[in-house]
Motif scaffolding. Structure first.
Motif, PDB file in Angstrom:
ATOM      1  N   GLU A 253      -3.925 -71.464  41.685  1.00  0.00           N
ATOM      2  CA  GLU A 253      -5.847 -71.087  42.360  1.00  0.00           C
ATOM      3  C   GLU A 253      -4.827 -69.638  42.335  1.00  0.00           C
ATOM      4  N   TRP A 254      -3.736 -68.899  42.300  1.00  0.00           N
ATOM      5  CA  TRP A 254      -3.602 -67.202  41.795  1.00  0.00           C
ATOM      6  C   TRP A 254      -4.296 -67.287  40.011  1.00  0.00           C
ATOM      7  N   LEU A 255      -4.406 -68.117  39.545  1.00  0.00           N
ATOM      8  CA  LEU A 255      -5.070 -67.556  38.091  1.00  0.00           C
ATOM      9  C   LEU A 255      -6.943 -67.502  38.648  1.00  0.00           C
ATOM     10  N   LEU A 256      -7.142 -68.087  39.537  1.00  0.00           N
ATOM     11  CA  LEU A 256      -8.179 -67.939  40.008  1.00  0.00           C
ATOM     12  C   LEU A 256      -8.590 -66.897  40.524  1.00  0.00           C
ATOM     13  N   VAL A 257      -7.455 -66.341  41.521  1.00  0.00           N
ATOM     14  CA  VAL A 257      -7.654 -65.052  41.832  1.00  0.00           C
ATOM     15  C   VAL A 257      -7.962 -64.418  40.817  1.00  0.00           C
ATOM     16  N   TYR A 258      -7.467 -64.460  39.208  1.00  0.00           N
ATOM     17  CA  TYR A 258      -7.430 -63.433  38.564  1.00  0.00           C
ATOM     18  C   TYR A 258      -8.826 -63.457  38.093  1.00  0.00           C
ATOM     19  N   VAL A 259      -9.297 -64.903  37.604  1.00  0.00           N
ATOM     20  CA  VAL A 259     -10.785 -64.856  37.668  1.00  0.00           C
ATOM     21  C   VAL A 259     -12.289 -64.710  37.807  1.00  0.00           C
TER      22      VAL A 259
ATOM     23  N   TRP B 269     -13.083 -51.320  31.320  1.00  0.00           N
ATOM     24  CA  TRP B 269     -11.885 -50.174  32.237  1.00  0.00           C
ATOM     25  C   TRP B 269     -11.458 -51.453  33.687  1.00  0.00           C
ATOM     26  N   LEU B 270     -12.415 -51.254  34.375  1.00  0.00           N
ATOM     27  CA  LEU B 270     -13.141 -52.559  35.653  1.00  0.00           C
ATOM     28  C   LEU B 270     -11.842 -53.748  35.846  1.00  0.00           C
ATOM     29  N   VAL B 271     -11.914 -54.580  34.250  1.00  0.00           N
ATOM     30  CA  VAL B 271     -11.213 -55.854  33.787  1.00  0.00           C
ATOM     31  C   VAL B 271      -9.541 -55.430  34.567  1.00  0.00           C
ATOM     32  N   LEU B 272      -9.526 -54.586  33.267  1.00  0.00           N
ATOM     33  CA  LEU B 272      -8.345 -53.441  33.118  1.00  0.00           C
ATOM     34  C   LEU B 272      -7.839 -53.371  34.351  1.00  0.00           C
ATOM     35  N   ARG B 273      -8.301 -52.970  35.049  1.00  0.00           N
ATOM     36  CA  ARG B 273      -7.519 -51.775  36.118  1.00  0.00           C
ATOM     37  C   ARG B 273      -7.588 -52.720  38.024  1.00  0.00           C
ATOM     38  N   VAL B 274      -8.857 -54.101  38.086  1.00  0.00           N
ATOM     39  CA  VAL B 274      -8.240 -54.884  39.014  1.00  0.00           C
ATOM     40  C   VAL B 274      -6.989 -56.285  38.259  1.00  0.00           C
ATOM     41  N   VAL B 275      -7.533 -56.849  36.658  1.00  0.00           N
ATOM     42  CA  VAL B 275      -6.090 -57.412  36.231  1.00  0.00           C
ATOM     43  C   VAL B 275      -4.516 -56.366  37.211  1.00  0.00           C
ATOM     44  N   LEU B 276      -4.499 -55.423  36.603  1.00  0.00           N
ATOM     45  CA  LEU B 276      -3.093 -54.747  36.077  1.00  0.00           C
ATOM     46  C   LEU B 276      -3.121 -54.452  37.662  1.00  0.00           C
TER      47      LEU B 276
END
Length: 405
Positions: free
Chosen positions: A44-50, A111-118
């Motif tokens: 579920e944490w992985l889903l929070v990333y996706v 950029w948005l993906v990198l910012r949210v993932v990091l």
């Protein structure tokens, strides 16, 4: 040691931290909706990333998204007025213009993906490490608290307090590292596109050309006025004739007034004022140049062929300045010698020629720095014409041809 701990004392370290945590907030909101944040599993944490990724890509398609992200990056990722250490202009490498192409939108999405993932990773690590600090405080105080982090505590008793600075330093240096990574990625993903760089280069070129034009205007106008004033004053002193002195003072006054008008015009351009100003003189007003030279003692003969009034404004104005510079050089370097001026409009070209005898002992031509003659050639080249300056037999010649179409 100061160099090692220096980043921890910089305000920008914490603005970068806040920049990452604000991105994590969006991921937590999405995760609260699905799959939920009540005792989530690893899956579920992985889903929070996706889960947030489709929304980020959709937002990146909006042109204004790039501007919003660029402004945030400039403010929070780079040293500036809010930081203890002044920035080195790095923020200028981040664009604040809306997306103008699909490539811009793609880079914004990355950029948005990198910012949210990091950001989400930093937020989770921050929470776990702060929980570990609380556990260590409780263990050192002899009051064990409920286990909050997955890291097992050593059975050190009060000595657990020694681990608290280690954990805090680990947290802070993690923040420094991820902040540095975001600052390096920002120019790559949010930097100006090729079209923006080209537009910026063109704007800078225009500014340089305008500065050069203003410099030429000041050189020609003020230089001519000062030369005439010096020559007139010297001639009046040598003549010792009250009538001649009166005429010389009149010429100095008129030339000075014209120079002041030119100076005011240039200052208005520099100040970017909006009030109307008088237009620059054209070849149809060349009589005042010729009269000024004659009043200084030079014998000026003029021949005009063709309709000068048909010459376009830009060509006529530059022709006036070229003639002004040529006459100024005659007075400055050769004195009151005979001068021949020829103006001709024919075959869709304006021909301007100024000749005067070479001064004794200067067979190669007038002295000086050559900036005036260089300005003559630059003016001609900018209009698509050509200029020749130099000795011709026993005379000095300025020969200019300008297209009038």
């Amino acid at each position: 040691m100061p160099r090692f701990l220096g980043p921890l004392a910089r305000t920008v370290t914490y603005t970068r931290w806040l920049h990452l945590l604000s991105a994590a907030a969006f991921a937590f909101v999405c995760g609260a909706v699905y799959p939920g944040l009540s005792s989530p599993s690893v899956r579920e944490w992985l889903l929070v990333y996706v889960v947030p990724l489709p929304f980020l890509v959709a937002f990146a398609l909006v042109p204004a998204a790039r501007r919003a992200e660029g402004l945030q990056a400039r403010l929070m990722l780079f040293p500036g007025g809010h930081a203890r250490v002044a920035g080195g202009g790095e923020e200028d490498r981040v664009s604040v213009a809306p997306s103008a192409s699909w490539r811009d939108r793609g880079r914004t999405a990355l950029w948005l993906v990198l910012r949210v993932v990091l950001g989400l990773s930093v937020a989770l690590a921050t929470g776990q490490l702060m929980a570990l600090v609380l556990e260590l405080i409780g263990a050192a105080a002899g009051r064990p608290v409920e286990t909050l982090s997955p890291v097992p505590l050593p059975d050190w008793g009060r000595a657990n307090a020694l681990l608290i600075p280690v954990v805090l330093l680990a947290l802070l240096f993690m923040v420094v590292g991820t902040g540095w990574l975001m600052a390096r990625a920002a120019p790559v993903l949010l930097g100006p596109s090729a079209a923006e760089r080209l537009a910026s280069l063109e704007a800078r070129t225009e500014r340089l050309l305008e500065r050069n034009r203003i410099a030429r205007e000041l050189h020609d106008s003020i230089g001519h006025a000062l030369t005439v004033a010096v020559v007139q004053a010297g001639a009046a002193r040598a003549a010792g004739d009250p009538a001649f002195t009166e005429r010389a003072l009149d010429a100095i006054e008129e030339t000075g007034r014209a120079a002041l008008e030119d100076l005011e015009r240039v200052l208005v351009v520099l100040r970017e004022a909006e009030q109307p100003v008088s237009g620059r003189p054209t070849l149809q007003e060349a009589d005042r140049l010729l009269d000024s030279a004659r009043a200084s003692g030079a014998k000026v003969e003029v021949t005009v062929a063709g309709p000068l009034e048909t010459v376009p404004g830009p060509v006529s104005r530059e022709g006036y300045r070229i003639l002004q510079e040529a006459l100024t050089n005659v007075l400055r370097h050769c004195g009151t010698v005979p001068v021949t001026v020829a103006l001709a409009v024919a075959d869709e070209r304006l021909t301007l020629e100024v000749r005067n005898p070479l001064p004794t002992g200067h067979a190669s031509g007038p002295g000086g720095t050559g900036s005036g003659l260089r300005g003559v050639r630059e003016r001609a080249a900018l209009l698509g014409g050509q200029a020749r300056t130099g000795p011709l037999g026993e005379e000095w010649q300025v020969h200019v041809e300008l297209p009038v179409t």
